[in-house]
Every structure is written in C-alpha cells, then in structure tokens.
Design a protein around this motif. Structure first.
Motif, short mmCIF file in Angstrom:
data_model
loop_
_atom_site.label_atom_id
_atom_site.label_comp_id
_atom_site.label_asym_id
_atom_site.label_seq_id
_atom_site.Cartn_x
_atom_site.Cartn_y
_atom_site.Cartn_z
N MET A 141 0.90 -1.04 0.01
CA MET A 141 -0.07 0.10 -0.06
C MET A 141 0.95 1.32 0.22
SD MET A 141 -2.99 -1.05 -0.15
CE MET A 141 -4.11 0.54 0.29
N ALA A 142 1.95 1.16 0.43
CA ALA A 142 2.94 2.39 0.55
C ALA A 142 3.63 2.48 -0.99
CB ALA A 142 4.16 1.98 1.31
N HIS A 143 3.08 1.76 -1.94
CA HIS A 143 3.59 1.92 -3.32
C HIS A 143 3.55 3.47 -3.71
CE1 HIS A 143 5.33 0.68 -7.26
NE2 HIS A 143 4.46 1.29 -7.65
N GLY A 144 2.37 4.02 -3.56
CA GLY A 144 1.92 5.41 -4.00
C GLY A 144 2.79 6.32 -3.40
N GLU A 145 3.36 6.13 -2.06
CA GLU A 145 3.98 6.88 -1.36
C GLU A 145 5.57 6.77 -1.81
OE1 GLU A 145 1.22 5.87 -0.13
OE2 GLU A 145 0.83 7.80 0.21
N LEU A 146 5.91 5.84 -2.33
CA LEU A 146 7.14 5.60 -2.74
C LEU A 146 7.08 6.73 -4.11
CD1 LEU A 146 7.74 1.94 -2.26
CD2 LEU A 146 9.09 3.78 -1.39
N VAL A 147 5.95 6.55 -4.82
CA VAL A 147 5.93 7.59 -6.09
C VAL A 147 5.90 9.09 -5.80
CG1 VAL A 147 4.32 8.41 -7.81
CG2 VAL A 147 4.54 5.91 -7.39
N MET A 148 5.49 9.38 -4.55
CA MET A 148 5.21 10.75 -4.04
C MET A 148 6.88 10.80 -3.59
SD MET A 148 5.21 12.14 -0.53
CE MET A 148 4.73 10.94 0.58
N ILE A 149 7.40 10.09 -2.75
CA ILE A 149 8.75 10.35 -2.33
C ILE A 149 9.80 10.70 -3.78
CG2 ILE A 149 11.05 9.28 -1.61
CD1 ILE A 149 9.07 8.21 0.61
N GLY A 150 9.50 10.04 -4.81
CA GLY A 150 10.17 10.27 -5.92
C GLY A 150 9.73 11.80 -6.51
N ALA A 151 8.50 11.86 -6.45
CA ALA A 151 8.09 13.43 -6.86
C ALA A 151 9.02 14.49 -6.10
CB ALA A 151 6.51 13.58 -6.71
N TYR A 152 8.85 14.32 -4.68
CA TYR A 152 9.55 15.21 -3.77
C TYR A 152 10.89 15.37 -4.12
CZ TYR A 152 5.54 16.89 -1.45
OH TYR A 152 4.35 17.48 -0.70
N THR A 153 11.68 14.07 -4.33
CA THR A 153 13.19 14.18 -4.62
C THR A 153 13.33 15.19 -5.60
OG1 THR A 153 13.11 11.74 -4.10
CG2 THR A 153 15.11 12.67 -5.03
N ALA A 154 12.40 15.11 -6.78
CA ALA A 154 12.58 15.85 -7.82
C ALA A 154 12.62 17.31 -7.55
CB ALA A 154 11.63 15.34 -9.13
N VAL A 155 11.46 17.65 -6.76
CA VAL A 155 11.11 18.93 -6.29
C VAL A 155 12.58 19.51 -5.46
CG1 VAL A 155 9.97 20.68 -4.69
CG2 VAL A 155 8.62 18.99 -6.35
N LEU A 156 12.89 18.71 -4.54
CA LEU A 156 14.05 19.09 -3.69
C LEU A 156 15.38 19.07 -4.36
CD1 LEU A 156 12.99 17.18 -0.40
CD2 LEU A 156 12.84 19.64 -0.91
N SER A 157 15.47 18.10 -5.37
CA SER A 157 16.73 18.28 -5.92
C SER A 157 16.85 19.50 -6.98
CB SER A 157 17.11 16.85 -6.64
OG SER A 157 16.20 16.80 -7.69
N GLY A 158 15.52 19.92 -7.40
CA GLY A 158 15.59 21.11 -8.27
C GLY A 158 15.94 22.18 -7.66
N LEU A 159 15.52 22.34 -6.15
CA LEU A 159 15.45 23.63 -5.38
C LEU A 159 16.73 23.80 -4.77
CD1 LEU A 159 12.23 23.69 -3.07
CD2 LEU A 159 13.01 25.38 -4.92
N TYR A 160 17.58 22.60 -4.47
CA TYR A 160 18.59 22.71 -3.59
C TYR A 160 19.83 22.24 -4.36
CZ TYR A 160 15.90 23.27 0.48
OH TYR A 160 14.76 23.79 1.26
N LEU A 161 19.70 21.34 -5.26
CA LEU A 161 21.03 21.00 -6.07
C LEU A 161 20.95 21.42 -7.58
CD1 LEU A 161 21.09 17.16 -4.86
CD2 LEU A 161 22.18 19.31 -4.12
#
Lengths: 415, 301
Positions: free
Chosen positions: B38-58
C-alpha cells in the motif's frame, strides 16, 4: 508532556473562572481586561497550507487591535483551535469553543463543507460565526457574517467584461464536481444568456482530479472561444500545466477563473498562468498605500518575505475589524449585540471600502479582474467603480430590488 | 477526422504509459513477492519530492532527477523491506496493513517536514502545501510532424516507459538474477532449497520495484501538483492494472495498462472523465469475473 499538563491546568482554571462568573460569556468573566474569541481553521491536514494563512491573518488583526488599545478597553484573547481539514473535527471544535469556552464569536472555516458542519452549532446556541471565504451563496443565517465574495460579486462584472473586452461569446464552463463550482456555473449561465452568448460545454471533474489530457483536448475541439474555470485546489495546477503542454496559450483561448488566486499561480509556476484572467475582490497587486502596507505587515507577521496574500486571507483580516467596530457600537460582546452592531458596519479594508449588508449579513465588495503576469502577480485590468451588493441567491433570480434573504429571514416562497 | 482519431489514441497511449509506469514497480513487488504494498503510492510521492528538492537545492534538471529519485525511492523501499516486510512474507493480509501504516507514516513525514515543523522550522519544498517541479522548456514546446501535433513531454513519458519495461523484461528474463526472482515467485521454499538466497534476492527485488515508483514520481511531478497525499489515488490505479494483467506477468501488466488506458482515454473524450472511470472499473470487474487470475496469471504457488 509539559505542554499537555499546562494545557490541562489552563483549561481547568478557565472552566472555574467562567463557572464563578455572573455573566455567561467568558470574555467578561475573565476580568474586564480580556475578551475571548475563537479562531478555528485547519492547522493540519490537506487544507492546512491555505487555512494556516487565514488563521495568521486573523491573529495579525487581533494583535494590531490589541496594540492600538483593544476593544472597549479590553484585550482580545484568541483561542486557537485546529479543524484538521475535517468537517467532523470542525464541528467538535466549534462546540468546544461555544459551549466550554463560551466565546461570543468564532472566526473560521475555508471550505463550505466545514462551514456547513459548524452551522448547526452556531444556530442552535445562537452564537456568531465570521466566515472569510468566497463561497457559492444559497445560505441565509442570522448567525453567520460572510465577508468573502458570493457568485454575483465574482461573476457579474467578469462575464460582461469578457464579452466586451475580449470579444468572446462561446463559453466552456469547467469545474470540480461539488457544490461551489456547480452553483457558480448556474450564475454563469444566467449571465451568459443575458449577454447574448452561448454555453458550448459544462463539465465537471472529481475534486483533486489530475489527469487533464482528455478534458483539455475536449475543450480544444468544442469550438469555444473562452474557458470559464471553477476548478479548485491541486486540479488547478494540473489543468493549467496540461493547457500549455497541449500547445494552448491564453492569447488564443484564455482561461478565465474564479478560484485561481496568487497561491495557485505560485504553486503551478507563473509561466503556466501568464495571460490568463481571474476575478476576485482582492489581489495582492492592488497598488494602494493601504494594501502595500498590509502586504508588508503580513509578511513581517508570518516572517516570510515572499508570502503571497489573497482574497480569503484579506477577508480574514478585515472581518476582525468589522467585528471590533460592531462590539464597540453595541457596547457589549454578546452574540445578539454583535449581530445588531455588525449591520451596516463600514471599514476601509486593504481592498477598499467594505460594508456589511444589514439584511443578509454578507459584505459589499469591489469586484476586480486581473490578468496574470510572468512574476505570478496580476495586473488589474478592471474594477467596479464602487462596492457591489452581495446577493447570495442570485443563481435563483435574486436581485437587489427583490432580495430573498432579509433581516426577517429567508423568503422561501421565492425559491 | 484522422487527426482527431490520432489525438484520441495519443491521449489513451499517454494514459496507458502512466498506468504502466506505476504498475511496473507494483507488478514486481506484488507479483513477485506477494506483498500488497500500500506504500507504493508513497514511494511515487517520494520520487516526486526528490525531484522538487533536488531542483531547489542541487539545481538538478529532470534528467538528473530521474536516477536520483530511483536511488532514493529504492533506498526507502529497501529500508522498509529490511525492517518490516521481511517479517511478513507469506502473510499477505498483514503486509497490506503494515504497508498501509508505512504509507501514512511517509505522508506525515513529508507533511511535517520530517518533524521539523514542530520546532517552527520550515523547509522549502516540503510541508503540506503544493510543490511544483519545472520541466525543461524544450519538453513543453509542441511541434508538428506531418500535421500531427506532438506533445514532447507526454511522448517522453511514453518512450521512457517503454524503455523501463524493456529493461525490466531483460532483468527478469535474461539475467540469472531474474531467473532466481522468477523461481521465488513460483515457489519460494523450493527456490531456497535449490540454494537461492531468498532474503537477499527479495530485498533487491523490492528495492528495484520501489525505485521504479520513484521514477514514476518524477515524471508525474511534471504535470501534476506535488503534494503529500498524491500517492493515494495512484496506488489504486496500479493495483487495477496488476490484478487485471495477472499477478507476476510482465506481459499481462503491459497489456492491461494498454487496454485500460485506451478505454479510459476514448470514453473520457466521448463522454467525460467520471463516466470513463466508471466504465474502466466495470471492465475490470468483468475481466476479473471472467479470469480470476488475471489475463496472464498462473495458478500454482
């Protein structure tokens, strides 16, 4: 643990104080120098992002009033509660504020769902609720003061303006599938018909829908020349993004929106909204001293130099001032006195002059239209010469000469 | 008319590709390992946040965010497998409950900015609000080929999905690792008896499936609002595809994503999205009644 203990101590002390006091309202009970009010927004959950800003604006107004000497010499003491983005929690917290804390007024709610959930509490206990958000109308309560726009204040200038200035006649109405967009669409259709236009589509997608490929393609092929969007929340972002991804620009086929505020624009990335239009009584871009100073004070208050301000936020702020004036006029802070005091109350808000209608307790606001620019802010392209009367039943034929919601109550025979 | 048809097919295809992208990881974790994740969607969400954060900070763009999100989601998946799922193999209902708990936990971690919001600290790119992730300009400018308008970002998603499907097929059917995974799928005890390190292979498989979810998250971030509960709706779609396709069948997953995506796309255009969704669910119910093990499921275990 410490916090919890402190909380228990405080709340039991409060309980004792109001138990001993002769008056039933805790404000006067806690001593002549304090007046308690409830502040009820979601500080957690999905809506916290937007509702936190409304809560902050309310607290800022309270702080300013206190710094200027309070109300009738009493300091306002806010009791902060968290609606947790859940109507049931809203109901419980409203009951707590009204029954246990015995506040004479609560400021709160963003969604209609949460307002409807607390309404019975205020009506049954004859207490006052101040609601700052633009909403769908169709409500007439002696116990709620509505300081956000109703459909006629967002649309009655917008649609004729689209006809006249954009020279568009074929409308495609699209919205999220719940009460607000559907009521807005009713008013839209009345206005479109009056102006001799045509509605070529009227479609709804579930709340939070994020796959806009099919809908955008359908709009493209519908033959419309303007899109009227009542889409809310996260869907707004995927909608505008898909719009651009399918090669649409707001020059050729503009999206005119009733819910797309500065907040949504900054979340989607300003380049997706460039050239689109929106209608609200307040925009951060209003270039007056009053508003510039308001934006600056708000940013300082929340300690964020980039914080955007928007319509519901501004209403959250000025409704506290309206309330203060009502208490001063009435001379006492009981719900009945506040209701009498608020009628016809006038205040110079950041968006201009606002007046509470004595009949339906909604607020006269100045409709404005803006076009979004590259920096995520709007250019105000049109504004009413004066504040417009609120007509919560305009979708059902209400006009300023024939009001359905009167001081005496709702005339249900007209519906 | 031809253009209109092509347009409808393209929308269906892009819906299919997104379904497949989400289901691909799930078909491995659910299909191969019998974990209702059931956490598969949250792993998708973590991928999306990784993109957002890596765009912002790196300052990473889309292309660099993709492998990073794969690694981050795979890492989180690996940790979840090691700590929780490992204890629960063979107890399928328990995995459902446990991973649901993990899902709530992950959502709240993002919402509370890893708990920092308790201390009044705000981290840009986290928190309960919407986040956005910019896609490179050349992927958002449409161009025409032979009169057909090509949407580069959607096309990019389709191409990448095909590539990932091929990669997954290659790993599963052309490497010794894949052979071991398939052996575990069919019969874990027997596989262990043949000398396969079931624990280790399972952990890697789970991490790979999670990593694919992360990649899906980055791509979704390009046209969806990124918010903490974005995974909730995603996981339902994923399970639909996997169950219809047949548990453990890569080809079945591919086919069912293609069919469901096209049905959704065609009916969304002809009627509207809400009706289309109802029809998709109707088709799914019908297919499951007809073939309880899915289009290409196998029976034994």
């Amino acid at each position: 643990m410490k916090n919890r203990r402190q909380f228990l101590k405080e709340s039991s002390a409060l309980g004792a104080a109001s138990f001993l006091a002769p008056s039933i309202y805790a404000g006067t009970a806690a001593g002549a120098s304090e007046l308690e009010v409830g502040v009820l927004f979601s500080l957690s959950g999905g809506l916290a992002m937007i509702e936190k800003s409304l809560s902050d604006a309310t607290l800022m107004a309270i702080e300013e009033i206190n710094a200027a000497g309070g109300v009738n010499g009493m300091m306002i003491k806010p009791i902060l509660e968290d609606g947790a983005s859940d109507p049931k929690t809203y109901n419980e917290k409203a009951s707590k504020l009204v029954i246990r804390d015995r506040v004479p007024t609560v400021f709160g709610s963003y969604t209609s769902a949460s307002r409807k959930a607390v309404l019975p509490v205020f009506e049954k206990r004859n207490n006052m609720y101040f609601y700052p958000t633009y909403y769908e109308g169709y409500e007439c309560s002696k116990n709620v003061v509505y300081t956000g726009a109703v459909p006629n204040q967002q649309l009655s200038n917008f649609i004729p303006w689209i006809f006249k200035n954009l020279n568009k006649k074929k409308f495609f109405i699209v919205g999220s599938n719940y009460v607000y967009p559907r009521e807005m669409a009713k008013v839209c259709k009345i206005l479109i018909e009056q102006n001799g236009g045509e509605t070529v589509g009227d479609e709804y997608l579930e709340l939070g829908h994020s796959e806009w490929g099919a809908m955008v393609s359908k709009i493209k092929n519908s033959g419309c020349d303007v899109v009227l969007s009542n889409v809310v929340g996260g869907s707004v972002i995927s909608f505008y993004r898909e719009w651009k991804n399918q090669g649409m620009t707001h020059d050729q086929l503009p999206i005119c929106a009733s819910v797309t505020s500065e907040l949504e624009v900054s979340a989607m990335g300003a380049e997706f909204a460039v050239g689109s239009y929106a209608s609200f009584p307040y925009f951060q871009a209003i270039d007056t001293d009053a508003n510039n100073s308001f934006v600056e004070r708000y940013r300082k208050f929340v300690n964020d130099p980039m914080a955007p301000t928007h319509h519901a936020l501004e209403s959250s702020y000025f409704q506290v001032y309206l309330w203060k004036q009502a208490v001063e006029k009435a001379g006492e802070a009981t719900p009945d006195a506040i209701r009498e005091g608020i009628k016809g109350q006038v205040f110079d808000a950041p968006n201009g002059r606002v007046t509470v209608d004595p009949d339906n307790l909604h607020t006269y606001l100045t409709p404005r239209i803006c076009q979004y620019k590259e920096d995520g802010q709007g250019t105000i392209v049109d504004e009413y010469s004066e504040p417009l009367q609120p007509l919560p039943y305009s979708a059902y034929g209400e006009t300023s000469d024939d009001m359905y919601c009167k001081e005496s109550g709702l005339d249900t025979s007209k519906l | 008319m031809v253009h209109r048809m092509a347009n409808i097919l393209f929308i269906g295809l892009s819906l299919s590709s997104i379904l497949l992208l989400i289901a691909l990881g799930l078909s491995i974790t659910y299909g191969a390992m019998g974990v209702i994740n059931m956490a598969h969607g949250e792993l998708v969400m973590i991928g999306a946040y990784t993109a957002v954060l890596s765009g912002l900070y790196l300052n990473l763009n889309l292309f660099l965010a993709l492998p990073l999100a794969f690694l981050v989601s795979a890492g989180v998946g690996l940790a979840v497998e090691r700590v929780i799922i490992r204890q629960l193999y063979g107890r399928i209902i328990d995995t459902l409950l446990a991973t649901w708990g993990v899902a709530i936990l992950l959502q709240q971690l993002i919402r509370l900015e890893f708990g920092l919001s308790f201390f009044g600290i705000h981290v840009d790119g986290l928190g309960p609000g919407f986040q956005s992730f910019p896609i490179p300009a050349f992927l958002s400018e449409n161009f025409d080929i032979l009169g057909f308008t090509v949407q580069p970002y959607r096309s990019f998603i389709i191409v990448l999905t095909i590539a990932l499907t091929f990669l997954t097929w290659f790993l599963m059917y052309r490497t010794s690792l894949g052979t071991q995974v398939r052996a575990i799928m069919r019969n874990p005890q027997m596989a262990a008896a043949c000398g396969i390190d079931v624990n280790r292979i399972s952990a890697w498989t789970f991490a790979y499936g999670s990593g694919l979810a992360g990649v899906a998250g980055v791509l979704l971030a390009g046209f969806k609002a990124v918010l903490p509960n974005m995974g909730e709706s995603v996981v339902v779609d994923g399970f639909l595809v996997v169950v219809v396709g047949g548990v453990g069948s890569l080809f079945g997953t591919l086919l069912s994503a293609a069919v469901l995506g096209q049905i959704n796309g065609v009916f969304a255009i002809l009627t509207n999205d809400i009706v289309a969704r109802a029809i998709v669910f109707g088709v799914v119910i019908f297919l499951i009644l007809l073939r309880p093990n899915g289009l290409f499921g196998f029976k034994s275990r």
